[in-house]
Design a protein around this motif. Sequence first.
Motif, short mmCIF file in Angstrom:
data_model
loop_
_atom_site.label_atom_id
_atom_site.label_comp_id
_atom_site.label_asym_id
_atom_site.label_seq_id
_atom_site.Cartn_x
_atom_site.Cartn_y
_atom_site.Cartn_z
N LEU A 292 0.82 -1.21 0.00
CA LEU A 292 0.00 0.00 0.00
C LEU A 292 0.86 1.27 0.00
CD1 LEU A 292 -2.81 -1.09 2.50
CD2 LEU A 292 -2.87 -1.07 -0.01
N LEU A 293 2.02 1.20 0.65
CA LEU A 293 2.95 2.33 0.60
C LEU A 293 3.48 2.54 -0.81
CD1 LEU A 293 5.02 1.86 3.90
CD2 LEU A 293 3.41 3.70 3.37
N LEU A 294 3.72 1.45 -1.53
CA LEU A 294 4.14 1.56 -2.92
C LEU A 294 3.07 2.22 -3.77
CD1 LEU A 294 5.96 -1.85 -3.55
CD2 LEU A 294 6.87 0.41 -4.13
N LEU A 295 1.81 1.90 -3.49
CA LEU A 295 0.70 2.52 -4.20
C LEU A 295 0.66 4.03 -3.92
CD1 LEU A 295 -1.83 2.28 -5.96
CD2 LEU A 295 -3.13 1.72 -3.89
N THR A 296 0.89 4.40 -2.67
CA THR A 296 0.92 5.81 -2.30
C THR A 296 2.05 6.55 -3.01
OG1 THR A 296 0.02 5.31 -0.10
CG2 THR A 296 1.13 7.43 -0.37
N VAL A 297 3.23 5.93 -3.04
CA VAL A 297 4.37 6.54 -3.73
C VAL A 297 4.06 6.71 -5.21
CG1 VAL A 297 6.76 6.15 -4.45
CG2 VAL A 297 6.09 5.69 -2.09
N SER A 298 3.38 5.74 -5.81
CA SER A 298 3.01 5.82 -7.22
C SER A 298 2.07 6.98 -7.48
CB SER A 298 2.36 4.50 -7.66
OG SER A 298 1.96 4.57 -9.02
N HIS A 299 1.10 7.19 -6.58
CA HIS A 299 0.17 8.32 -6.71
C HIS A 299 0.92 9.65 -6.62
CE1 HIS A 299 -3.74 6.50 -7.06
NE2 HIS A 299 -3.55 5.73 -6.00
N GLU A 300 1.85 9.76 -5.69
CA GLU A 300 2.63 10.99 -5.54
C GLU A 300 3.53 11.22 -6.74
OE1 GLU A 300 2.27 13.27 -3.13
OE2 GLU A 300 0.59 12.01 -2.50
N PHE A 301 4.07 10.13 -7.27
CA PHE A 301 4.93 10.22 -8.45
C PHE A 301 4.13 10.76 -9.64
CE2 PHE A 301 6.77 8.26 -12.31
CZ PHE A 301 8.05 8.80 -12.23
N LYS B 161 1.71 12.80 -9.52
CA LYS B 161 1.42 14.22 -9.31
C LYS B 161 2.59 15.11 -9.71
CE LYS B 161 -1.77 13.46 -5.43
NZ LYS B 161 -1.97 13.66 -3.97
N VAL B 162 3.82 14.68 -9.40
CA VAL B 162 4.99 15.53 -9.65
C VAL B 162 5.54 15.37 -11.06
CG1 VAL B 162 5.62 15.48 -7.23
CG2 VAL B 162 6.63 13.81 -8.77
N GLY B 163 5.13 14.31 -11.75
CA GLY B 163 5.61 14.09 -13.12
C GLY B 163 7.09 13.78 -13.15
N THR B 164 7.86 14.56 -13.92
CA THR B 164 9.29 14.29 -14.08
C THR B 164 10.15 14.95 -13.00
OG1 THR B 164 9.48 16.20 -15.56
CG2 THR B 164 9.08 14.04 -16.58
N MET B 165 9.53 15.69 -12.09
CA MET B 165 10.28 16.34 -11.02
C MET B 165 10.66 15.31 -9.95
SD MET B 165 7.90 19.74 -10.60
CE MET B 165 8.82 20.28 -9.15
N GLN B 166 11.88 15.40 -9.47
CA GLN B 166 12.38 14.55 -8.38
C GLN B 166 12.19 13.06 -8.71
OE1 GLN B 166 10.10 16.08 -5.04
NE2 GLN B 166 11.75 17.51 -4.51
N VAL B 167 12.41 12.70 -9.96
CA VAL B 167 12.22 11.32 -10.38
C VAL B 167 13.15 10.38 -9.63
CG1 VAL B 167 12.46 9.71 -12.31
CG2 VAL B 167 11.39 11.93 -12.67
N SER B 168 14.41 10.78 -9.48
CA SER B 168 15.39 9.91 -8.83
C SER B 168 15.02 9.60 -7.39
CB SER B 168 16.78 10.54 -8.89
OG SER B 168 16.78 11.79 -8.22
N SER B 169 14.46 10.58 -6.68
CA SER B 169 14.06 10.37 -5.29
C SER B 169 12.94 9.34 -5.20
CB SER B 169 13.60 11.69 -4.66
OG SER B 169 14.64 12.64 -4.65
N PHE B 170 11.96 9.46 -6.08
CA PHE B 170 10.85 8.51 -6.09
C PHE B 170 11.32 7.11 -6.50
CE2 PHE B 170 8.23 12.30 -6.03
CZ PHE B 170 7.16 11.91 -5.24
N GLN B 171 12.25 7.06 -7.45
CA GLN B 171 12.77 5.76 -7.87
C GLN B 171 13.53 5.08 -6.75
OE1 GLN B 171 15.00 6.90 -11.38
NE2 GLN B 171 13.33 6.27 -12.76
N THR B 172 14.29 5.86 -5.99
CA THR B 172 15.03 5.31 -4.86
C THR B 172 14.09 4.79 -3.79
OG1 THR B 172 16.88 6.83 -5.23
CG2 THR B 172 16.73 5.80 -3.06
N LEU B 173 13.09 5.61 -3.43
CA LEU B 173 12.12 5.21 -2.41
C LEU B 173 11.32 4.00 -2.87
CD1 LEU B 173 10.67 5.65 0.27
CD2 LEU B 173 9.21 7.35 -0.87
N GLY B 174 10.85 4.04 -4.12
CA GLY B 174 10.07 2.93 -4.65
C GLY B 174 10.89 1.65 -4.71
N GLY B 175 12.16 1.78 -5.11
CA GLY B 175 13.03 0.62 -5.17
C GLY B 175 13.25 -0.02 -3.80
N LEU B 176 13.42 0.83 -2.79
CA LEU B 176 13.61 0.32 -1.43
C LEU B 176 12.35 -0.39 -0.93
CD1 LEU B 176 15.53 3.29 0.23
CD2 LEU B 176 16.42 0.99 -0.22
#
Length: 234
Positions: free
Chosen positions: A106-115, A117-132
């Motif tokens: 469910l946290l992964l789903l939340t991260v996906s929703h936030e991702f 919203k921001v589009g291409t901004m802070q992509v690396s941060s979301f990828q790192t969090l999602g990967g973890l």
Amino acid sequence: MLRKSTNVARRSAVMTGVLLIAGLVTGILSVVPVIDGADYLVKASTNESQVLLGAFFQLFMIVAYVGIPIWLYPILSKHHKGLALGSVAFGIIAGVFIILGVITLLLLLTVSHEFAKVGTMQVSSFQTLGGLLREGRDLVNHVATTLAFVLAMFLFTYIFYQTKLVPRWLSVWGLIGSTLSILASLLFMIRFIGLDTAYMILNVPIAFQQLILAIWLIMKGFNPTDQDSVSQLK
């Protein structure tokens, strides 16, 4: 008294068989392909119903994983109370890890929703969090949960082998399958294998053994043991 004991054993056998099948079915239905894919950060939010459905079936697995050793306990504790209690304990531990796996999903789903919203901004941060989060989910589901439940299975299967409550060939199959499944989880944990063909092959024997055991228990129930014979004489 004897009839009551027989009814309890029969009911436990049927319920255990039903829960074994339920565990297999819900395990299959809890798979969430969009999370395992390369574009999971994009696809999870657009396939929210698939993620939520997977989480629901994963939660339902708790009923099976915890219920199986609990239903077996009254029967197995007559033969080896320590191992029967250990099986229940590992089943409960597996249930706790399932909850952790669902929370991570469910946290992964939340991260996906936030991702989204921001589009291409802070992509690396979301990828790192999602990967973890995805890595943590894999370890919880395929190492912690699997090891706990398979150890619960190994313990009650060992009692089956000792007491001949089910045919010896079925117990031996279960012990070998459990060992292979434990090996698969350990090899995955040290990254010797991934969630690939090798992992699946090592888990196939225990999956089929669960299915055959379930059918046997529902159709045949438990075999009478020497202890049962003594009880009948009394």
